[in-house]
Design a protein around this motif. Structure first.
Motif, PDB file in Angstrom:
ATOM      1  N   VAL A 122     -15.573 -49.568  49.061  1.00 21.97           N
ATOM      2  CA  VAL A 122     -15.880 -51.058  48.869  1.00 21.97           C
ATOM      3  C   VAL A 122     -17.345 -51.387  49.406  1.00 21.97           C
ATOM      4  O   VAL A 122     -18.043 -51.751  48.849  1.00 21.97           O
ATOM      5  N   LEU A 153     -10.389 -50.053  46.328  1.00 22.91           N
ATOM      6  CA  LEU A 153     -10.674 -50.193  44.826  1.00 22.91           C
ATOM      7  C   LEU A 153      -9.574 -50.815  44.173  1.00 22.91           C
ATOM      8  O   LEU A 153      -9.730 -51.534  43.287  1.00 22.91           O
ATOM      9  N   LEU A 157      -9.658 -54.559  44.898  1.00 25.65           N
ATOM     10  CA  LEU A 157     -10.299 -55.083  43.866  1.00 25.65           C
ATOM     11  C   LEU A 157      -9.582 -54.976  42.526  1.00 25.65           C
ATOM     12  O   LEU A 157     -10.166 -55.437  41.458  1.00 25.65           O
ATOM     13  N   LEU A 159      -9.426 -52.510  40.528  1.00 24.61           N
ATOM     14  CA  LEU A 159     -10.635 -52.162  39.396  1.00 24.61           C
ATOM     15  C   LEU A 159     -10.110 -51.222  38.509  1.00 24.61           C
ATOM     16  O   LEU A 159      -9.054 -50.279  38.768  1.00 24.61           O
ATOM     17  N   ILE A 164     -14.197 -47.893  38.660  1.00 26.71           N
ATOM     18  CA  ILE A 164     -14.026 -47.000  39.729  1.00 26.71           C
ATOM     19  C   ILE A 164     -14.755 -45.942  39.695  1.00 26.71           C
ATOM     20  O   ILE A 164     -15.818 -45.607  40.709  1.00 26.71           O
ATOM     21  N   ARG A 167     -18.333 -46.864  40.149  1.00 19.50           N
ATOM     22  CA  ARG A 167     -18.690 -47.324  41.558  1.00 19.50           C
ATOM     23  C   ARG A 167     -19.053 -45.875  42.344  1.00 19.50           C
ATOM     24  O   ARG A 167     -20.005 -45.799  43.309  1.00 19.50           O
TER      25      ARG A 167
END
Length: 736
Positions: A122, A153, A157, A159, A164, A167
C-alpha cells in the motif's frame, strides 16, 4: 532445543562448501514488515514453531523492541534450507528500518552479498526504502524484492486482481529506477528486477504466504483465488500458506539470485577493501579461501553477561577458537576464546567458521564495530576495510546524569559499553559544566539509548531535553592573519575560505581522504572540484568534519619538524569554533608563510597550538561566519484534502517543499525541515491530517541558519555552554 542442535550439526557440515552458502539481509522502510518476514523464515528453519511465527518477532529480543514494535539493532541467524534436493546455509541479518538506526544498516550490509528489500504494497517505496537500496548498491549488495502486505490491497483497498497487478508493476518500476540511478554501470542491467524470472515475490508475511510469477505458472494459482481465500476467512488463508509458503518462495529466490560468497567477493572486495588485491591476503579474499590467512570484519559488537561478543564475516581463512590474531585498527594482538554461529537470540558454539560465513567471537576485550581482524604475521601487509560511510550524522544531543549520584561510575561504564555497541552514539564531557553529553542520529535514537541504559545496564538516568548540534562555517575568503605563539618566537600566517560543494561531496563520499596518495587526491580534486592541481598536492590534513588544511609556504625552515603539531592545532581549533564552540565544517585553512624558532624547546604544542588557533579563529570571524543547522528530509503521504494543512505545518516550522506528486486521491510531499523544528512534528502532522498521514524521515544535510535568527541563536548556545554571550573579537585573538 533438540531441533536446534540438529540444525546446528547440519549447518556445520555444509559450512565448508562455499557454493551452498548465502549471506543476506532484510532491508526496508520502518514498519514495512522486515522482522515479521524474518520470523516466517526462522519458523521454516526449525528454530521457532510455525504456529507463532509472525507474532513472535523472535529477532526483536530487546524489551524496547517488543514494546515499540520496531527493530533497533541488526539480529543474526543461520538458516538451513533445501533447494532442488541440495542443502544450503543462509546467514540472515534483520536490520532496522528507522532512519535513526541507519548506521546499523550500513554495518550489516558490509558483510552481506544480497538483500531482500521489503516494500509495503500500500505505502510503496518510501524515503528509507530509497536510502537502504542506495546503501546496498554502494556496498555492491544485490537487491531482490518482496512486496509485502498484499492482504491490505485486498482487505483495506478492496482492489480487483488487475488493479493489484498494476500496483505491483508500479512498485517494481520504482525499485528498478533506483537500481538504475544508484547501481554501478556493470551491475545495472544484471541486477534489474525481472518478475518473470522470479526476482520478485508477492505475499503477506503476517499470513505466511508468498508467491512469484514462475510459481504462479507452476502451481496454477491465480490472484482471483488469493482474493477469494481472504473472502472465505481465516481457514482459507491458512490453506494458502500451506500451498505457497512464504519461506519457500523467499529462500528459493535467495538461492537462485544471490551469489555465493566466492562469486560475490570477486567483485565486492575491490570496492570495499583498500589493500593490494595482488597480495597473498588480497587473493585469498578474492577466492574466499578457507585455508588462506584469516580476515574477519566485525560489523556488530554486543555486550552479554558472558562478555563482549563480536559478530562479523570471515572473508578469508578460518576462525578457530584458541588462535591468536591481530586487530588492525586497535593495533594489538588478541586471542579468540570461543567461536559460534547465531540462531536468533541463541549462540551455538562451534569449532570453526570457514571463509564466506558469518559468525560470532568471544575473547576481544575492547573492540569496536568496523574492526578488521587478521592472522598474526600478516599485520604488515593487511589493510583495514574501507571506512564505513554513514548516511546520517549524530546531530541531536542530550545531557545525562544518574538519578542516584552513587551510580555515576556505573553510568560512565554503561555509556562506554553503549558506544561500543553503537558507534553512531557519541559521548562527550562538557569540561565547564562536567555534564555527560550523549549525541545520536535523532530523538528516537537517544530515547532508545536511555531505555537501554536502564533495561540492559540497570542505570536510572535523568536527561535534559534534546539539543540540536550546529556547525560553524564561513561564507567568504578571509584576510591573512598572523598567529603568534605566547613566547612571540613563532609566527604563522593563515587565511580561511569556504570549501566548494563539489569538494565537500567528494570528502563525504570517501572519494577524497586524508590517507590517499597526494597525487591521486590532487588529480580527483582538479578534475571534479576545480582545484589547482599544485595546490591540491599540498593538502596536509582533512578532518572528520570536512575541513582541509593546505600548506602554501615555500622554503620555511623547521616547518617539517613542526608539521604534526600544526595539524593537531588545526584539528583542535576546528573542533569548537569561535562563534558558539560548535564544530567547524566545510572550511579550507591555508598556511601562507611561517617563522619557526630553531630550538625545539620554544616550538612545542604549548606555543604552536595557540598560534594556529588564534589565526584560524580570526580568519573565521573575518569570513562572514554563520551557523549551519541540520535538516531532515520528510516524505509525507496523505489524502489530497489534507495537502494545505500539511503545507501550513511545514511553513510554520521553516520547512520548504521540494516536490509534490499526486496519484489518484493521494498526495506525496517531499520537504526539508530543520531538525530543531522537528521534535513535536509527529503530533502536529497527526492532528493536521486526522491521523491519516504516514511519513518517513532521513538526514538531508546542512543549511545556513537564517540571518535574522543568527545572533539570538549564538547567544543562546553560548549561554547554555557557560560562555560569555558574545563571541571573541578579531582583536582579542590577534592583538595589536
Amino acid at each position: 532445543m533438540g531441533a536446534r542442535v540438529k540444525v546446528v550439526s547440519e549447518i556445520e557440515k555444509i559450512m565448508r562448501n562455499i557454493d551452498q552458502i548465502r549471506n543476506i539481509g532484510i532491508i526496508a522502510h520502518v514498519d514495512h514488515g522486515k522482522t515479521t518476514t524474518s520470523d516466517s523464515l526462522l519458523a521454516a528453519a526449525g528454530i521457532i514453531s510455525e504456529r507463532i511465527a509472525g507474532e513472535a518477532l523472535v529477532l526483536d529480543y530487546l524489551n524496547v523492541e517488543k514494546q515499540r514494535g520496531i527493530t533497533v539493532k541488526s539480529a543474526n541467524v543461520s538458516l538451513y534450507h533445501e533447494y532442488e534436493g541440495k542443502p544450503y546455509v543462509i546467514n540472515l541479518i534483520d536490520t532496522p528500518g528507522h532512519v535513526d538506526f541507519s548506521g546499523k544498516v550500513t554495518r550489516s550490509l558490509r558483510v552481506l552479498d544480497g538483500a531482500i528489500v521489503v516494500v509495503d504494497a500500500v505505502e510503496g517505496v518510501m524515503t528509507q526504502t530509497e536510502t537502504v537500496i542506495r546503501q546496498a548498491l554502494e556496498e555492491r549488495v544485490r537487491p531482490i524484492l518482496f512486496i509485502n502486505k498484499v492482504d491490505r490491497l485486498i482487505k483495506e483497498l478492496k482492489l480487483p486482481p488487475e488493479k493489484i497487478q498494476q500496483r505491483f508493476v508500479e512498485i517494481i518500476k520504482e525499485v528498478n529506477n533506483l537500481i538504475d540511478l544508484y547501481a554501478e554501470p556493470e551491475f545495472r542491467k544484471k541486477w534489474k528486477l525481472d518478475p518473470n524470472a522470479g526476482m520478485v515475490a508477492f505475499g503477506s508475511a503476517k499470513d505466511k504466504w508468498g508467491i512469484s510469477v514462475p510459481q504462479v505458472k507452476k502451481k496454477g494459482i491465480t490472484f482471483r483465488e488469493i482474493i477469494q481465500a481472504y473472502e472465505k476467512g481465516k481457514e482459507a488463508v491458512a490453506e494458502l500458506s500451506k500451498k505457497m509458503p512464504l519461506h519457500e518462495t523467499l529462500l528459493d529466490m535467495v538461492i537462485k539470485f544471490v551469489p555465493n560468497p566466492r562469486e560475490a567477493q570477486r567483485y565486492r572486495i575491490p570496492k570495499i577493501w583498500k589493500g593490494d588485491i595482488n597480495s597473498e591476503i588480497g587473493q585469498a579474499m578474492l577466492n574466499a579461501d578457507p585455508d588462506g590467512p584469516l580476515v574477519f570484519f566485525i560489523n556488530d559488537v554486543r555486550i552479554e553477561k558472558a562478555g563482549l561478543v563480536a559478530t562479523g564475516r570471515v572473508f578469508s581463512g578460518t576462525l578457530r577458537s584458541g588462535e591468536e590474531v591481530y586487530l588492525l585498527n586497535a593495533g594489538k594482538k588478541s586471542r579468540l576464546l570461543q567461536v559460534s554461529i547465531y540462531m536468533g537470540p541463541f549462540r551455538e558454539v562451534t569449532k570453526e567458521i570457514p571463509a564466506g560465513n558469518i559468525g560470532a567471537v568471544m575473547g576481544f576485550e575492547d573492540v569496536r564495530a568496523g574492526e578488521t581482524v587478521v592472522s598474526l604475521g600478516y599485520e604488515e601487509n593487511a589493510a583495514p576495510f574501507e571506512s564505513l560511510r554513514y548516511v546520517s550524522e549524530p546531530v541531536v544531543t542530550i545531557a545525562v546524569e544518574p538519578v542516584k549520584i552513587q551510580d555515576l561510575p556505573k553510568m560512565i561504564e554503561a555509556l562506554r559499553k553503549l558506544t561500543i555497541e553503537d558507534p553512531n552514539l557519541v559521548v562527550k564531557i562538557n569540561e565547564e559544566t562536567g555534564e555527560y553529553l550523549l549525541s545520536g542520529m535523532g530523538p528516537l535514537h537517544l530515547e532508545i539509548a536511555l531505555t537501554m541504559l536502564s533495561e540492559k545496564f540497570g542505570v536510572e538516568v535523568k536527561a535534559s531535553p534534546p539539543i540540536v548540534v550546529y556547525r560553524e562555517t564561513v561564507r567568504q575568503q578571509s584576510r591573512v592573519f598572523e598567529g603568534k605563539s605566547p613566547n612571540k618566537h613563532n609566527k604563522l600566517y593563515i587565511s580561511v575560505e569556504p570549501l566548494n560543494e563539489e569538494t565537500i561531496t567528494l570528502i563525504q563520499n570517501g572519494a577524497v581522504t586524508e590517507d590517499q596518495d597526494p597525487k591521486d587526491r590532487a588529480r580527483i580534486l582538479a578534475d571534479k572540484a576545480g582545484w589547482d592541481y599544485n595546490e591540491a598536492r599540498k593538502i596536509w590534513a582533512i578532518d572528520e568534519n570536512i575541513n582541509v588544511f593546505v600548506d602554501k609556504t615555500a622554503g620555511v625552515q623547521y616547518l617539517r619538524e613542526v608539521k604534526d603539531t600544526i595539524i593537531a592545532g588545526f584539528r583542535l581549533a576546528l573542533k569548537e569554533g569561535p562563534l558558539a564552540a560548535e564544530p567547524v565544517r566545510g572550511v579550507k585553512v591555508v598556511l601562507h608563510d611561517a617563522v619557526i624558532h630553531e630550538d625545539p624547546v620554544h616550538r612545542g604544542p604549548g606555543q604552536l597550538y595557540p598560534a594556529v588557533r588564534n589565526a584560524i579563529w580570526a580568519g573565521i570571524l573575518d569570513g562572514r561566519p554563520t551557523l549551519l543547522e541540520p535538516l531532515q528530509k520528510l516524505d509525507i503521504r496523505a489524502p489530497m484534502e489534507y495537502l494545505s494543512n500539511i503545507t501550513a505545518v511545514l511553513t510554520r516550522k521553516r520547512g520548504r517543499i521540494i516536490n509534490v506528486e499526486t496519484t489518484g486521491v493521494m498526495a506525496r510531499i517531499i520537504a526539508a525541515i530543520p531538525v530543531a523544528e522537528s521534535f513535536d512534528l509527529a503530533g502536529e502532522l497527526r492532528s493536521a491530517t486526522a491521523g491519516r498521514a504516514f511519513w518517513g524521515v532521513e538526514f538531508y544535510g546542512w543549511a545556513p541558519v537564517p540571518d535574522q535568527m543568527l545572533q539570538d541563536l549564538i547567544a543562546k548556545i553560548r549561554q547554555r555552554k557557560g560562555l560569555p554571550p558574545s563571541p571573541p573579537k578579531i582583536d582579542d585573538l590577534i592583538g595589536p
